[in-house]
Each structure stands twice: as C-alpha cells, then as structure tokens.
Write a protein that holds these residues in place. Structure first.
Motif, PDB file in Angstrom:
ATOM      1  N   GLN A 151       0.839  -1.199   0.000  1.00  0.00           N
ATOM      2  CA  GLN A 151       0.000   0.000   0.000  1.00  0.00           C
ATOM      3  C   GLN A 151       0.878   1.256   0.000  1.00  0.00           C
ATOM      4  OE1 GLN A 151      -3.258   0.125  -0.252  1.00  0.00           O
ATOM      5  NE2 GLN A 151      -3.714  -2.052  -0.059  1.00  0.00           N
ATOM      6  N   ALA A 152       0.385   2.305  -0.640  1.00  0.00           N
ATOM      7  CA  ALA A 152       1.185   3.522  -0.826  1.00  0.00           C
ATOM      8  C   ALA A 152       1.678   4.120   0.483  1.00  0.00           C
ATOM      9  CB  ALA A 152       0.367   4.553  -1.610  1.00  0.00           C
ATOM     10  N   GLU A 153       0.865   4.036   1.526  1.00  0.00           N
ATOM     11  CA  GLU A 153       1.260   4.663   2.792  1.00  0.00           C
ATOM     12  C   GLU A 153       2.437   3.937   3.460  1.00  0.00           C
ATOM     13  OE1 GLU A 153      -2.591   2.261   3.625  1.00  0.00           O
ATOM     14  OE2 GLU A 153      -1.781   3.569   2.039  1.00  0.00           O
ATOM     15  N   LEU A 154       2.749   2.729   3.003  1.00  0.00           N
ATOM     16  CA  LEU A 154       3.877   1.980   3.565  1.00  0.00           C
ATOM     17  C   LEU A 154       5.203   2.299   2.875  1.00  0.00           C
ATOM     18  CD1 LEU A 154       2.184  -1.543   3.893  1.00  0.00           C
ATOM     19  CD2 LEU A 154       2.445   0.211   5.656  1.00  0.00           C
ATOM     20  N   VAL A 155       5.139   2.994   1.737  1.00  0.00           N
ATOM     21  CA  VAL A 155       6.333   3.203   0.917  1.00  0.00           C
ATOM     22  C   VAL A 155       7.420   4.016   1.617  1.00  0.00           C
ATOM     23  CG1 VAL A 155       7.193   4.336  -1.183  1.00  0.00           C
ATOM     24  CG2 VAL A 155       5.208   2.826  -1.297  1.00  0.00           C
ATOM     25  N   PRO A 156       7.137   5.180   2.215  1.00  0.00           N
ATOM     26  CA  PRO A 156       8.234   5.977   2.803  1.00  0.00           C
ATOM     27  C   PRO A 156       9.061   5.211   3.835  1.00  0.00           C
ATOM     28  CG  PRO A 156       6.252   7.311   2.613  1.00  0.00           C
ATOM     29  CD  PRO A 156       5.845   5.908   2.292  1.00  0.00           C
ATOM     30  N   GLU A 157       8.388   4.488   4.740  1.00  0.00           N
ATOM     31  CA  GLU A 157       9.139   3.740   5.750  1.00  0.00           C
ATOM     32  C   GLU A 157       9.910   2.587   5.131  1.00  0.00           C
ATOM     33  OE1 GLU A 157       9.857   4.214   8.985  1.00  0.00           O
ATOM     34  OE2 GLU A 157       8.936   6.178   8.641  1.00  0.00           O
ATOM     35  N   ALA A 158       9.311   1.948   4.131  1.00  0.00           N
ATOM     36  CA  ALA A 158       9.997   0.848   3.449  1.00  0.00           C
ATOM     37  C   ALA A 158      11.260   1.343   2.751  1.00  0.00           C
ATOM     38  CB  ALA A 158       9.065   0.176   2.444  1.00  0.00           C
ATOM     39  N   MET A 159      11.205   2.543   2.169  1.00  0.00           N
ATOM     40  CA  MET A 159      12.376   3.105   1.497  1.00  0.00           C
ATOM     41  C   MET A 159      13.458   3.510   2.502  1.00  0.00           C
ATOM     42  SD  MET A 159      12.050   2.798  -1.718  1.00  0.00           S
ATOM     43  CE  MET A 159      13.353   3.895  -2.281  1.00  0.00           C
ATOM     44  N   LYS A 160      13.063   4.038   3.629  1.00  0.00           N
ATOM     45  CA  LYS A 160      14.059   4.364   4.666  1.00  0.00           C
ATOM     46  C   LYS A 160      14.764   3.093   5.141  1.00  0.00           C
ATOM     47  CE  LYS A 160      11.653   8.492   6.360  1.00  0.00           C
ATOM     48  NZ  LYS A 160      10.825   9.064   7.453  1.00  0.00           N
ATOM     49  N   ASP A 161      14.002   2.033   5.285  1.00  0.00           N
ATOM     50  CA  ASP A 161      14.560   0.744   5.690  1.00  0.00           C
ATOM     51  C   ASP A 161      15.539   0.233   4.633  1.00  0.00           C
ATOM     52  OD1 ASP A 161      14.518  -1.834   7.252  1.00  0.00           O
ATOM     53  OD2 ASP A 161      13.652  -2.545   5.371  1.00  0.00           O
ATOM     54  N   LEU A 162      15.182   0.384   3.347  1.00  0.00           N
ATOM     55  CA  LEU A 162      16.056  -0.052   2.257  1.00  0.00           C
ATOM     56  C   LEU A 162      17.362   0.747   2.270  1.00  0.00           C
ATOM     57  CD1 LEU A 162      16.750  -1.574  -0.318  1.00  0.00           C
ATOM     58  CD2 LEU A 162      15.351   0.064  -1.594  1.00  0.00           C
ATOM     59  N   LEU A 163      17.269   2.043   2.474  1.00  0.00           N
ATOM     60  CA  LEU A 163      18.479   2.869   2.520  1.00  0.00           C
ATOM     61  C   LEU A 163      19.382   2.471   3.686  1.00  0.00           C
ATOM     62  CD1 LEU A 163      16.984   6.346   1.561  1.00  0.00           C
ATOM     63  CD2 LEU A 163      18.717   5.071   0.285  1.00  0.00           C
ATOM     64  N   ALA A 175      26.105  -8.944  -3.917  1.00  0.00           N
ATOM     65  CA  ALA A 175      24.895  -9.474  -3.287  1.00  0.00           C
ATOM     66  C   ALA A 175      24.051  -8.330  -2.745  1.00  0.00           C
ATOM     67  CB  ALA A 175      25.265 -10.448  -2.173  1.00  0.00           C
ATOM     68  N   GLN A 176      24.707  -7.326  -2.174  1.00  0.00           N
ATOM     69  CA  GLN A 176      23.981  -6.166  -1.657  1.00  0.00           C
ATOM     70  C   GLN A 176      23.265  -5.424  -2.787  1.00  0.00           C
ATOM     71  OE1 GLN A 176      26.489  -3.325   0.381  1.00  0.00           O
ATOM     72  NE2 GLN A 176      24.845  -2.794   1.804  1.00  0.00           N
ATOM     73  N   CYS A 177      23.942  -5.263  -3.924  1.00  0.00           N
ATOM     74  CA  CYS A 177      23.313  -4.627  -5.090  1.00  0.00           C
ATOM     75  C   CYS A 177      22.078  -5.402  -5.542  1.00  0.00           C
ATOM     76  CB  CYS A 177      24.304  -4.549  -6.256  1.00  0.00           C
ATOM     77  SG  CYS A 177      25.584  -3.293  -6.082  1.00  0.00           S
ATOM     78  N   ALA A 178      22.235  -6.722  -5.641  1.00  0.00           N
ATOM     79  CA  ALA A 178      21.143  -7.563  -6.130  1.00  0.00           C
ATOM     80  C   ALA A 178      19.937  -7.510  -5.197  1.00  0.00           C
ATOM     81  CB  ALA A 178      21.626  -9.003  -6.290  1.00  0.00           C
ATOM     82  N   VAL A 179      20.180  -7.651  -3.905  1.00  0.00           N
ATOM     83  CA  VAL A 179      19.082  -7.665  -2.931  1.00  0.00           C
ATOM     84  C   VAL A 179      18.446  -6.282  -2.825  1.00  0.00           C
ATOM     85  CG1 VAL A 179      18.514  -7.994  -0.492  1.00  0.00           C
ATOM     86  CG2 VAL A 179      19.985  -9.643  -1.674  1.00  0.00           C
ATOM     87  N   ALA A 180      19.268  -5.224  -2.832  1.00  0.00           N
ATOM     88  CA  ALA A 180      18.717  -3.869  -2.781  1.00  0.00           C
ATOM     89  C   ALA A 180      17.835  -3.603  -3.995  1.00  0.00           C
ATOM     90  CB  ALA A 180      19.846  -2.840  -2.714  1.00  0.00           C
ATOM     91  N   HIS A 181      18.286  -4.046  -5.160  1.00  0.00           N
ATOM     92  CA  HIS A 181      17.483  -3.872  -6.363  1.00  0.00           C
ATOM     93  C   HIS A 181      16.166  -4.634  -6.261  1.00  0.00           C
ATOM     94  CE1 HIS A 181      16.307  -3.656 -10.574  1.00  0.00           C
ATOM     95  NE2 HIS A 181      16.198  -4.968 -10.562  1.00  0.00           N
ATOM     96  N   ALA A 182      16.242  -5.884  -5.831  1.00  0.00           N
ATOM     97  CA  ALA A 182      15.035  -6.707  -5.732  1.00  0.00           C
ATOM     98  C   ALA A 182      14.058  -6.125  -4.707  1.00  0.00           C
ATOM     99  CB  ALA A 182      15.405  -8.139  -5.357  1.00  0.00           C
ATOM    100  N   GLN A 183      14.582  -5.610  -3.606  1.00  0.00           N
ATOM    101  CA  GLN A 183      13.709  -5.005  -2.600  1.00  0.00           C
ATOM    102  C   GLN A 183      13.058  -3.728  -3.149  1.00  0.00           C
ATOM    103  OE1 GLN A 183      12.659  -6.328   0.012  1.00  0.00           O
ATOM    104  NE2 GLN A 183      11.983  -4.763   1.452  1.00  0.00           N
ATOM    105  N   PHE A 184      13.840  -2.935  -3.874  1.00  0.00           N
ATOM    106  CA  PHE A 184      13.297  -1.722  -4.501  1.00  0.00           C
ATOM    107  C   PHE A 184      12.145  -2.087  -5.439  1.00  0.00           C
ATOM    108  CE2 PHE A 184      12.973   1.524  -7.742  1.00  0.00           C
ATOM    109  CZ  PHE A 184      13.198   2.716  -7.071  1.00  0.00           C
ATOM    110  N   GLU A 185      12.357  -3.126  -6.256  1.00  0.00           N
ATOM    111  CA  GLU A 185      11.308  -3.540  -7.198  1.00  0.00           C
ATOM    112  C   GLU A 185      10.099  -4.118  -6.469  1.00  0.00           C
ATOM    113  OE1 GLU A 185      11.521  -2.618 -10.250  1.00  0.00           O
ATOM    114  OE2 GLU A 185      13.545  -1.896  -9.860  1.00  0.00           O
ATOM    115  N   THR A 186      10.314  -4.712  -5.321  1.00  0.00           N
ATOM    116  CA  THR A 186       9.203  -5.246  -4.519  1.00  0.00           C
ATOM    117  C   THR A 186       8.390  -4.100  -3.914  1.00  0.00           C
ATOM    118  OG1 THR A 186      10.431  -7.272  -4.029  1.00  0.00           O
ATOM    119  CG2 THR A 186       8.629  -6.699  -2.539  1.00  0.00           C
ATOM    120  N   ILE A 187       9.081  -3.083  -3.397  1.00  0.00           N
ATOM    121  CA  ILE A 187       8.384  -1.898  -2.862  1.00  0.00           C
ATOM    122  C   ILE A 187       7.662  -1.162  -3.978  1.00  0.00           C
ATOM    123  CG2 ILE A 187       8.716   0.341  -1.724  1.00  0.00           C
ATOM    124  CD1 ILE A 187      11.261  -0.907  -0.424  1.00  0.00           C
ATOM    125  N   HIS A 188       8.309  -1.093  -5.174  1.00  0.00           N
ATOM    126  CA  HIS A 188       7.734  -0.390  -6.326  1.00  0.00           C
ATOM    127  C   HIS A 188       7.267   1.018  -5.894  1.00  0.00           C
ATOM    128  CE1 HIS A 188       7.682  -2.534 -10.073  1.00  0.00           C
ATOM    129  NE2 HIS A 188       6.655  -1.845 -10.521  1.00  0.00           N
TER     130      HIS A 188
END
Length: 360
Positions: A151-163, A175-188
C-alpha cells in the motif's frame, strides 16, 4: 531489511565477490586504457552510461538506436522512445551523484530526472506513488498480477529501511546490489519508472562502495540477455529466495566487465583511426578538442560544439569542416532541414553492441 541476516551458500558468496572485483577491474582497465584524468575518459564514461541506460530501457521494451538517441540529445530527434531513453540517461547521471550520498531526497531526484522526459507523467516525477500499483497485468485491475506492491502509505518507511540496508558494509557488494534492487522492485515506490530507477540504483550503490569510480559498467546489458531469468529471479525473491537474483546479478556483472572492455577497445580503435585521418593538423587546432566528444555524442552540430566543448561559432564551423574534409564525419540532414554531422563508425559500434545483446 535494515538488520536482516543474509546467508549465502559459500560458492555463491565467492561468485558474487568475484563478479564485484571483475567490475572493479573493468573500471580500472578503462582508466588505465584511456589514462586517468584523460580528456577521453569523460566521454567514454558518458557513452558507457548511455549504453547502460539504453539497455535498461530495452528491458522495459523501450528500444532506440544509437543514431536516434544521439539526435534526441541534440534536440533533433523525432522518436518518442528516444526522448524517454534520454530521461533514463539523466536518471543514470543523477544516480551516480546519489552514490556519494545515499539519501531519500537523492532517490526522488533520480526519479524526477527520469520521468520529466516522459510525456504524461510529469506530475508524478520525483514523488512516491499515492495509489496501489501492480506488475504483470493490465492497468485497470490487479487481478492476475504477478506482483502487487505494498500500500502507498507503507512506501516511505519501506524506502528508509532499504536505505539503511544499503548503508551496511558487512555484505558482499554484488549481493547487496542484487538484494537492494530486488527489494526496490518489490516496494515499487513510484507510479512508473520503477524498473529503470531500480537498475540505476545499482550503479549508485557501486559508486558508493567504490567499485566503479570512473565508468558505468553495462550491467543492464547483462540482464537484458536473459530477461526471463531476471524476472523469474525477482519473483523468487518475493517468495523468500534471494539466491536467484544474486546469481543473475553476478552473471550480469561478469558480462558487463568483459563486454565493457571490448566496447572500450573498439571505440578507442575508432578514435585512433580518426587521429590518423587528421595527420598533419596542428596540435592546437580546435578539431582535437572535438574528437573525444564524438564517442559520447557521435552526431554533432555546431551548437553542440559551442555548448559542450566551449568552442566559438567560427571554431566549431572550422572543426566540423576539417573533420568532414578528412572523412571522419559525414554530413546529414537533421530535423527541419538543419545540418548535423555523424561518425558512422562509432554509431555502427554502438548498434552492433545492442544487436549482440538481443541475440543473447
């Protein structure tokens, strides 16, 4: 993600490390081959960046040839796809700046650079989405989608967590690049442009971890060769298995390093041929300043030489006159009967590289 323990099989961890060092080796090779601080290294970095941006766009079925991309850069293009890919080039440039400071504001700036050139999406540029998005079906309903983003309201916190995850230094870089990319695509996190932004993010991480300081290795070119496996790996990641996406990125990185070296070599050969054609021209002539720029921009006009190279109008006219007379450039008609000059050899090299990717 910030505190996750990433356990990789020893063989995969070693493979990922080997791939990262292959990228670092390519980066050093380009600097050595061209001379670190050389006036050729900057344009070569630019063309590698455009190659990466074009490959990343092609994964999204946005295909554009080297000639149309170069024309669009001069504002002489007529292709909508070329305009979108130019936006991706700007996003890649922004991503490299992000590498020095991995912040939310810089990620939004990267997205803004991407979408401002995409007609109809200007209002969404540089903003997290405010709606539900999904992957793999039409735009009207998520029914049957391969992935429904949070859901859109979850995006900001999810992105802070990714950073926070990206900021860690206890994980193998590839491995960090791959997982960070996959997580970014999952958050969309965005309404559009997530794939291209997510692949650009990889280069920000590589720059941040000092694995690619001089160039932009064509990792998306490696992913483009096996897009089905790449998308399947993203699906596996969302099901809890990170191994396939790390494998895909390790393989893509090795391809980027090897094909990147070949691309640098053949482009330098084109420059060497041009230098031979200019034998006898005095060394302080403006034409020598123009020559390296033909790698990054194989189609030029006098306005470009004034803006990008810093020549006066008369210097620019003399330079293209000499290059055309010596057979380095060929005159062509641009949009609205304007005159442009192109380096056919460099355009052919870039198009041949793209054709090789499509063949797999």
């Amino acid at each position: 993600m910030a505190d996750i323990t990433l356990r990789l099989p020893p063989t995969l961890a070693a493979d990922a490390e080997e791939a990262a060092y292959a990228l670092a080796g390519f980066d050093s090779y380009a600097a050595f081959r061209l001379g670190e601080g050389s006036h050729v290294l900057g344009p070569m970095s630019a063309v590698l960046l455009r190659t990466e941006a074009t490959s990343s766009s092609q994964i999204e079925h946005l295909t554009v040839g080297a000639r149309n991309l170069a024309l669009e850069t001069l504002h002489e293009g007529v292709s909508d796809n070329a305009a979108v890919v130019v936006g991706n080039v700007k996003a890649m440039e922004s991503a490299l700046k992000l590498g020095s400071e991995m912040t939310e504001a810089n990620i939004l700036a990267m997205h803004r650079a991407l979408l401002m050139n995409q007609r109809g999406w200007e209002q969404q540029a540089g903003r997290y989405r405010d709606r539900l998005v999904w992957v793999g079906t039409d735009g009207y309903s998520p029914r049957g989608a391969s992935h429904i983003a949070p859901q859109a309201e979850l995006v900001p916190e999810a992105m802070k967590d990714l950073l926070a995850f990206i900021g860690r230094d206890d994980i193998p870089v590839m491995a960090q690049c791959a997982v960070a990319h996959a997580q970014f695509e999952t958050i969309h996190p965005f309404a559009d442009g997530n794939g291209r932004c997510g692949r650009a993010l990889v280069h920000a991480v590589l720059r941040n971890k000092r694995m690619a300081l001089h160039t932009t290795p064509p990792i998306s070119a490696g992913l483009l060769r096996r897009t089905t496996a790449y998308f399947d790996a993203l699906t596996a990641y969302r099901a809890g298995d990170a191994r396939p996406i790390v494998e895909q990125f390790a393989e893509a990185a090795r391809y980027a390093a090897s094909s990147g070296r070949e691309l640098v070599d053949v482009l330098v050969e084109q420059l060497d041929v041009a230098r031979e054609s200019l034998h006898g021209i005095r060394r302080d002539a403006a034409v020598w300043k123009v020559l390296p720029h033909l790698i990054a921009q194989p189609i030029i006009n006098t306005r470009y030489l004034q803006d990008a190279v810093g020549l006066s109008k008369s210097q620019a006219e003399r330079a293209v006159g000499v290059l055309a007379e010596r057979g380095v450039l060929t005159q062509r008609s641009g949009r609205q009967r304007s005159v442009v000059w192109e380096h056919r050899g460099i355009l052919d090299v870039l198009d041949d590289y793209a054709v090789g990717l499509r063949r797999g």
